[in-house]
Write an enzyme that holds these catalytic residues in place. Structure first.
Site, PDB file in Angstrom:
ATOM      1  N   LYS A 250      18.812  83.478  64.186  1.00  0.00           N
ATOM      2  CA  LYS A 250      18.619  82.042  63.905  1.00  0.00           C
ATOM      3  C   LYS A 250      17.371  81.743  63.086  1.00  0.00           C
ATOM      4  O   LYS A 250      17.379  80.835  62.258  1.00  0.00           O
ATOM      5  CB  LYS A 250      18.607  81.247  65.214  1.00  0.00           C
ATOM      6  CG  LYS A 250      19.979  81.207  65.869  1.00  0.00           C
ATOM      7  CD  LYS A 250      19.990  80.347  67.110  1.00  0.00           C
ATOM      8  CE  LYS A 250      21.352  80.427  67.774  1.00  0.00           C
ATOM      9  NZ  LYS A 250      21.425  79.618  68.980  1.00  0.00           N
TER      10      LYS A 250
ATOM     11  N   ASP B  65      22.452  73.133  67.787  1.00  0.00           N
ATOM     12  CA  ASP B  65      22.194  73.433  69.204  1.00  0.00           C
ATOM     13  C   ASP B  65      21.496  72.249  69.872  1.00  0.00           C
ATOM     14  O   ASP B  65      21.775  71.928  71.039  1.00  0.00           O
ATOM     15  CB  ASP B  65      21.281  74.662  69.343  1.00  0.00           C
ATOM     16  CG  ASP B  65      22.005  75.970  69.095  1.00  0.00           C
ATOM     17  OD1 ASP B  65      23.231  76.024  69.309  1.00  0.00           O
ATOM     18  OD2 ASP B  65      21.340  76.943  68.688  1.00  0.00           O
TER      19      ASP B  65
HETATM   20  P1  NDP Z   1      16.016  84.683  72.590  1.00  0.00           P
HETATM   21  O1  NDP Z   1      16.184  86.159  72.454  1.00  0.00           O
HETATM   22  O2  NDP Z   1      15.412  83.928  71.459  1.00  0.00           O
HETATM   23  O3  NDP Z   1      15.112  84.368  73.896  1.00  0.00           O
HETATM   24  C1  NDP Z   1      15.325  85.078  75.073  1.00  0.00           C
HETATM   25  C2  NDP Z   1      14.540  84.441  76.214  1.00  0.00           C
HETATM   26  O4  NDP Z   1      14.979  85.062  77.428  1.00  0.00           O
HETATM   27  C3  NDP Z   1      13.027  84.611  76.154  1.00  0.00           C
HETATM   28  O5  NDP Z   1      12.408  83.443  76.655  1.00  0.00           O
HETATM   29  C4  NDP Z   1      12.801  85.806  77.076  1.00  0.00           C
HETATM   30  O6  NDP Z   1      11.532  85.828  77.689  1.00  0.00           O
HETATM   31  C5  NDP Z   1      13.826  85.524  78.140  1.00  0.00           C
HETATM   32  N1  NDP Z   1      14.202  86.736  78.897  1.00  0.00           N
HETATM   33  C6  NDP Z   1      14.894  87.801  78.432  1.00  0.00           C
HETATM   34  N2  NDP Z   1      15.056  88.711  79.432  1.00  0.00           N
HETATM   35  C7  NDP Z   1      14.466  88.181  80.531  1.00  0.00           C
HETATM   36  C8  NDP Z   1      14.310  88.622  81.861  1.00  0.00           C
HETATM   37  N3  NDP Z   1      14.798  89.818  82.285  1.00  0.00           N
HETATM   38  N4  NDP Z   1      13.652  87.839  82.738  1.00  0.00           N
HETATM   39  C9  NDP Z   1      13.170  86.633  82.344  1.00  0.00           C
HETATM   40  N5  NDP Z   1      13.285  86.158  81.100  1.00  0.00           N
HETATM   41  C10 NDP Z   1      13.923  86.923  80.194  1.00  0.00           C
HETATM   42  O7  NDP Z   1      17.460  84.108  72.958  1.00  0.00           O
HETATM   43  P2  NDP Z   1      18.078  82.658  72.680  1.00  0.00           P
HETATM   44  O8  NDP Z   1      17.092  81.622  73.079  1.00  0.00           O
HETATM   45  O9  NDP Z   1      18.614  82.578  71.294  1.00  0.00           O
HETATM   46  O10 NDP Z   1      19.347  82.633  73.665  1.00  0.00           O
HETATM   47  C11 NDP Z   1      19.184  82.640  75.072  1.00  0.00           C
HETATM   48  C12 NDP Z   1      20.556  82.544  75.740  1.00  0.00           C
HETATM   49  O11 NDP Z   1      21.159  81.288  75.467  1.00  0.00           O
HETATM   50  C13 NDP Z   1      21.549  83.607  75.290  1.00  0.00           C
HETATM   51  O12 NDP Z   1      22.248  84.055  76.432  1.00  0.00           O
HETATM   52  C14 NDP Z   1      22.479  82.855  74.363  1.00  0.00           C
HETATM   53  O13 NDP Z   1      23.769  83.435  74.322  1.00  0.00           O
HETATM   54  C15 NDP Z   1      22.500  81.491  75.031  1.00  0.00           C
HETATM   55  N6  NDP Z   1      22.852  80.419  74.104  1.00  0.00           N
HETATM   56  C16 NDP Z   1      23.974  79.675  74.370  1.00  0.00           C
HETATM   57  C17 NDP Z   1      24.325  78.632  73.552  1.00  0.00           C
HETATM   58  C18 NDP Z   1      25.540  77.844  73.870  1.00  0.00           C
HETATM   59  O14 NDP Z   1      26.039  77.143  72.996  1.00  0.00           O
HETATM   60  N7  NDP Z   1      26.041  77.909  75.093  1.00  0.00           N
HETATM   61  C19 NDP Z   1      23.542  78.266  72.363  1.00  0.00           C
HETATM   62  C20 NDP Z   1      22.369  79.096  72.182  1.00  0.00           C
HETATM   63  C21 NDP Z   1      22.059  80.141  73.031  1.00  0.00           C
HETATM   64  P3  NDP Z   1      10.294  86.626  77.045  1.00  0.00           P
HETATM   65  O15 NDP Z   1       9.672  85.702  76.044  1.00  0.00           O
HETATM   66  O16 NDP Z   1       9.420  86.899  78.214  1.00  0.00           O
HETATM   67  O17 NDP Z   1      10.847  87.876  76.402  1.00  0.00           O
END
Ligand code: NDP
Length: 267
Positions: free
Chosen positions: A66, A102
Site C-alpha cells: 500500500k 479503506d
Molecule cells: P501491516 O503489516 O501494515 O501492520 C501489521 C500490524 O500488526 C502492526 O501493527 C504489527 O505490530 C501488528 N502485529 C503483527 N504481528 C503481531 C503480533 N504477533 N502481535 C501483535 N501485533 C502484531 O498490516 P495492515 O495494517 O496492512 O493489515 C493488518 C490486517 O488488516 C491484515 O490482516 C489485513 O488483511 C487486514 N485488512 C483488512 C481489510 C478489510 O477490508 N477487511 C483492509 C485492510 C487490512 P508491530 O508494529 O509491532 O510489528
C-alpha cells in the site's frame, strides 16, 4: 476486455475477486473481469506500470504494497496522501492515480457515526493508519495501541491522536493488526477479554473463511455490536468499484458473494 485485480503478497486468501466479479456480473459489465495478482515486492513497480498495457483499468492493493502504491502513483487523493498509503489504483490516459478507500470504507461499515465517541485502534501498520485517520476526521477521540509502542507513538504524533500504553474499553475497538491471519486467535494482542466485552462496538479488519474470528466471537457473545472484516472489505471494495466504473456498486450482491466465498447462482 477491461481488467481489474488485487495486488498482494500473499493474496490467495482474498475474497475480492469473487466479490468484484459478482458485482460486475450484476451490473451487466460482461466485458469486465477481476483477478488475483500475486506479486512480490521487488516486482511491484515494474509490474504495475505494465498493467495498463495489458488491459487493466484499475487494481486494489493489499499487504504489503500500500505504501509502494502511493509512492508509484502520478497523482493521489488528499486522503491517500494524509494516510500515507493507497489501496486503489486507477489507470487512465497513461497516468496512475491513487486513492484510499479503506478509510471511508471503514466509516461506511460502522453501525453509527463515530463523532464524539472514543475509539481504540489496535496496530500501527497501514490499515491502522487509515482507521485512525478516518475516525479522527469523523470526529472521534482516537487512541492508538501497538505491540511496538514506538510505532504507535509516532503514528499518534503524526495524526494528532492519542497514544495508548494499555488498552481500556472504548466506544469503538478497531483491530488492525495482522494477528488472526495465521493463528485465528487474539491471544497475542495486548487486550484483556474484559476490554472487548466492555467496548460498545468491536471492529475486526481481519476476516477468515468459515466464520467469526475469535475477537468477533468474543464480542458477539458479550452482546456487543460487531463489524467483521468482510463487512469492511465490502464497503472499501464498493467504493473502489464505483471509482473504476462510475456506477453505484451493488452492495448486497457484493456482501453475499464475499460471505459465501463463491459467485451467486445464475438468476
Ligand atoms: P501491516 O503489516 O501494515 O501492520 C501489521 C500490524 O500488526 C502492526 O501493527 C504489527 O505490530 C501488528 N502485529 C503483527 N504481528 C503481531 C503480533 N504477533 N502481535 C501483535 N501485533 C502484531 O498490516 P495492515 O495494517 O496492512 O493489515 C493488518 C490486517 O488488516 C491484515 O490482516 C489485513 O488483511 C487486514 N485488512 C483488512 C481489510 C478489510 O477490508 N477487511 C483492509 C485492510 C487490512 P508491530 O508494529 O509491532 O510489528
Amino acid at each position: 476486455m477491461r481488467r481489474l485485480g488485487v495486488l498482494g503478497w500473499p493474496v490467495a486468501h482474498s475474497r475480492s475477486p469473487v466479490m468484484h466479479n459478482a458485482a460486475l456480473a450484476a451490473l451487466g459489465l460482461r466485458d469486465w473481469t477481476y483477478q488475483r495478482l500475486p506479486l512480490p515486492p521487488e516486482l511491484f513497480a515494474e509490474t504495475v506500470r505494465a498493467l495498463p498495457g495489458a488491459g487493466f483499468v484499475g487494481a486494489n492493493v493489499t499487504i504489503p504494497h500500500k505504501r509502494a502504491a502511493l509512492a508509484l502513483a502520478d497523482a493521489a487523493s488528499p486522503a491517500a496522501r494524509a494516510i500515507g498509503a493507497a489501496n486503489t489504483l486507477s489507470f487512465r490516459d497513461g497516468a496512475i492515480s491513487a486513492e484510499n478507500t479503506d478509510a471511508p470504507g471503514l466509516l461506511a461499515a460502522l453501525p453509527w457515526s463515530p463523532e464524539g465517541r472514543t475509539a481504540l485502534v489496535l496496530g500501527a501498520g497501514g490499515s491502522a493508519r487509515a482507521a485512525a485517520w478516518a475516525l479522527r476526521e469523523a470526529g472521534a477521540d482516537v487512541a492508538v495501541l501497538n505491540r511496538t509502542a514506538s510505532r504507535a507513538e509516532a503514528l499518534a504524533a503524526e495524526l494528532g491522536v492519542r497514544f495508548a500504553e494499555t488498552a481500556g474499553p472504548a466506544d469503538l475497538l478497531v483491530h488492525c493488526t495482522s494477528v488472526g491471519l495465521d493463528t485465528e486467535t487474539f491471544k497475542d494482542l495486548p487486550v484483556a477479554v474484559e476490554v472487548i466485552e466492555r467496548s460498545a462496538c468491536v471492529v475486526d479488519l481481519v476476516y477468515r473463511a468459515g466464520g467469526d474470528t475469535a475477537l468477533i466471537a468474543t464480542a458477539r457473545r458479550a452482546g456487543r455490536e460487531v463489524v467483521d472484516g468482510l463487512e469492511v472489505l465490502v464497503h472499501q471494495g464498493a467504493l473502489s468499484l464505483e471509482l473504476w466504473t462510475g456506477t453505484d456498486a451493488p452492495l448486497e450482491v457484493m456482501r453475499a458473494a464475499a460471505r459465501q466465498g463463491r459467485p451467486p447462482p445464475p438468476p
